[in-house]
Design a protein around this motif. Structure first.
Motif, mmCIF file in Angstrom:
data_model
loop_
_atom_site.group_PDB
_atom_site.id
_atom_site.type_symbol
_atom_site.label_atom_id
_atom_site.label_comp_id
_atom_site.label_asym_id
_atom_site.label_seq_id
_atom_site.Cartn_x
_atom_site.Cartn_y
_atom_site.Cartn_z
ATOM 1 N N UNK A 149 -61.886 -74.986 -6.688
ATOM 2 C CA UNK A 149 -63.252 -74.491 -6.771
ATOM 3 C C UNK A 149 -63.819 -74.278 -5.380
ATOM 4 N N UNK A 150 -64.502 -73.148 -5.192
ATOM 5 C CA UNK A 150 -65.195 -72.874 -3.938
ATOM 6 C C UNK A 150 -66.694 -72.920 -4.192
ATOM 7 N N UNK A 151 -67.369 -73.845 -3.534
ATOM 8 C CA UNK A 151 -68.828 -73.944 -3.564
ATOM 9 C C UNK A 151 -69.332 -73.496 -2.200
ATOM 10 N N UNK A 152 -70.171 -72.471 -2.165
ATOM 11 C CA UNK A 152 -70.663 -71.950 -0.894
ATOM 12 C C UNK A 152 -72.182 -71.856 -0.914
ATOM 13 N N UNK A 153 -72.765 -72.078 0.249
ATOM 14 C CA UNK A 153 -74.202 -71.880 0.390
ATOM 15 C C UNK A 153 -74.481 -70.410 0.676
ATOM 16 N N UNK A 154 -75.663 -69.965 0.335
ATOM 17 C CA UNK A 154 -76.032 -68.562 0.513
ATOM 18 C C UNK A 154 -76.055 -68.170 1.993
ATOM 19 N N UNK A 155 -75.717 -66.904 2.245
ATOM 20 C CA UNK A 155 -75.842 -66.355 3.586
ATOM 21 C C UNK A 155 -74.786 -66.770 4.570
ATOM 22 N N UNK A 156 -73.689 -67.355 4.098
ATOM 23 C CA UNK A 156 -72.602 -67.775 4.979
ATOM 24 C C UNK A 156 -71.624 -66.614 5.166
ATOM 25 N N UNK A 157 -71.112 -66.427 6.374
ATOM 26 C CA UNK A 157 -70.129 -65.374 6.629
ATOM 27 C C UNK A 157 -68.728 -65.840 6.223
ATOM 28 N N UNK A 158 -68.018 -64.964 5.511
ATOM 29 C CA UNK A 158 -66.669 -65.264 5.051
ATOM 30 C C UNK A 158 -65.830 -63.995 5.165
ATOM 31 N N UNK A 159 -64.575 -64.137 5.558
ATOM 32 C CA UNK A 159 -63.752 -62.937 5.636
ATOM 33 C C UNK A 159 -62.396 -63.194 6.249
ATOM 34 N N UNK A 160 -61.598 -62.139 6.265
ATOM 35 C CA UNK A 160 -60.227 -62.178 6.776
ATOM 36 C C UNK A 160 -60.082 -61.059 7.813
ATOM 37 N N UNK A 161 -60.479 -61.324 9.062
ATOM 38 C CA UNK A 161 -60.545 -60.256 10.071
ATOM 39 C C UNK A 161 -59.259 -60.013 10.855
ATOM 40 N N UNK A 162 -58.142 -60.598 10.435
ATOM 41 C CA UNK A 162 -56.911 -60.521 11.228
ATOM 42 C C UNK A 162 -56.454 -59.096 11.528
ATOM 43 N N UNK A 163 -56.795 -58.142 10.665
ATOM 44 C CA UNK A 163 -56.357 -56.765 10.886
ATOM 45 C C UNK A 163 -56.951 -56.201 12.181
ATOM 46 N N UNK A 164 -58.028 -56.806 12.679
ATOM 47 C CA UNK A 164 -58.651 -56.337 13.918
ATOM 48 C C UNK A 164 -57.700 -56.436 15.102
ATOM 49 N N UNK A 165 -56.757 -57.384 15.057
ATOM 50 C CA UNK A 165 -55.754 -57.452 16.127
ATOM 51 C C UNK A 165 -54.351 -57.186 15.581
ATOM 52 N N UNK A 166 -54.290 -56.357 14.518
ATOM 53 C CA UNK A 166 -53.004 -55.857 14.035
ATOM 54 C C UNK A 166 -52.208 -56.810 13.182
ATOM 55 N N UNK A 167 -52.854 -57.897 12.709
ATOM 56 C CA UNK A 167 -52.135 -58.897 11.928
ATOM 57 C C UNK A 167 -52.733 -58.970 10.522
ATOM 58 N N UNK A 168 -52.243 -59.873 9.713
ATOM 59 C CA UNK A 168 -52.804 -60.094 8.381
ATOM 60 C C UNK A 168 -52.837 -61.603 8.145
ATOM 61 N N UNK A 169 -53.645 -62.086 7.214
ATOM 62 C CA UNK A 169 -53.705 -63.525 6.940
ATOM 63 C C UNK A 169 -52.469 -63.953 6.158
#
Length: 290
Positions: A149-169
């Motif tokens: 289960x993922x419980x998150x508070x509002x307005x939090x940044x989440x993501x997978x930015x690895x493609x920005x340097x040519x990689x993947x998660x």
């Protein structure tokens, strides 16, 4: 956290803080307990070792488990404004420049050990919950996705930015995302490299519970209380989930080997981008600690 008086500080680790109920029914593991200016809230090797060591210390053999006893592990953060910013990009850049496949694969294997253990419920009798009160990026989002289960508070940044340097998660993101959204949506999230808000990922079905700022810990405790009222049902759900929607260790390791080989093929431009991100993370951690 509403039940803080019920929790006891347990064995000390250099980079994580652990608070547990006296009966061992629930454990709250706070990453980055050594947060300080210049200390990046990412998966540094020491913290990765501490996380694995603690999880192993609370894993019970089948003969030790009590029938109908459900336990919980909450993965949270002690770092201001950050759940976890992902893999140690400084280390990655160094090892890639050295062409050190063995060490890079060794790091990745430890990550896979951790997320697989979380995803399977530490052997089956534990429900795992990610409490996201700050930014969760890259590997930080991957450890959350590994939880039940993922419980998150509002307005939090989440993501997978690895493609920005040519990689993947490569430490479980694709496998775990595909259990929550369609493969097409999972690929879009990975390949676009966008940063989403927790609100957006809640609407997509990635986040399970969304609550206002400051209410995350209370929401997790309410979830634990609810599940403890029907322990047999949730233990059965763990077993059913591992049968019907398994994410196998071999699958995770196969993908992370693709990640290692992709990382080693990166050029200087990508490595310089990694190093710029490291400097930005250090600056940001210093500002937030201050």
């Amino acid at each position: 956290m509403n039940n803080i008086e019920k929790l006891q500080r347990t064995r000390s680790f250099p980079t994580i803080r652990v608070e547990s109920e006296p009966n061992g029914d629930s454990h709250w593991m706070y990453m980055h307990s050594d947060a300080a200016p210049g200390v990046r809230p990412c998966f540094r090797s020491q913290m990765l070792d501490d996380v694995l060591s603690f999880m192993n210390s609370i894993t019970l053999r089948e003969s030790q488990r009590q029938s109908g006893k459900l336990r919980h592990l909450v993965v949270a953060s002690a770092a201001p404004g950050a759940f976890n910013l992902g893999g140690d990009l400084g280390l990655f850049s160094q090892l890639i420049r050295e062409n050190n496949r063995d060490r890079l694969l060794g790091y990745a294997r430890r990550c896979i050990d951790g997320v697989h253990h979380l995803n399977t419920g530490l052997g089956g009798d534990v429900r795992t919950i990610a409490l996201i009160e700050g930014d969760a990026l890259g590997g930080g989002l991957e450890i959350a996705l590994a939880c039940h289960t993922i419980v998150a508070e509002e307005g939090v940044d989440m993501g997978l930015p690895e493609v920005l340097f040519g990689l993947f998660p490569g430490m479980g993101a694709y496998s775990f995302l595909c259990k929550r959204v369609s493969p097409q949506v999972a690929e879009k999230i990975i390949l676009d490299g966008n940063i989403y808000t927790s609100d957006e990922l809640y609407r997509l079905g990635v986040v399970d519970v969304l609550v206002p700022k400051g209410q995350g810990a209370a929401a997790v405790q309410e979830l634990i209380n609810k599940q403890q009222r029907a322990p047999h049902a949730y233990l059965a759900m763990n077993a059913s989930r591992n049968l019907a929607q398994p994410v196998g260790y071999d699958e995770l390791m196969g993908i992370t080997e693709v990640w290692v080989d992709t990382a080693l093929a990166l050029g200087d431009k990508s490595l310089r981008m990694m190093e710029r991100i490291v400097r930005a993370q250090e600056k940001r951690s210093g500002a937030r600690a201050a």
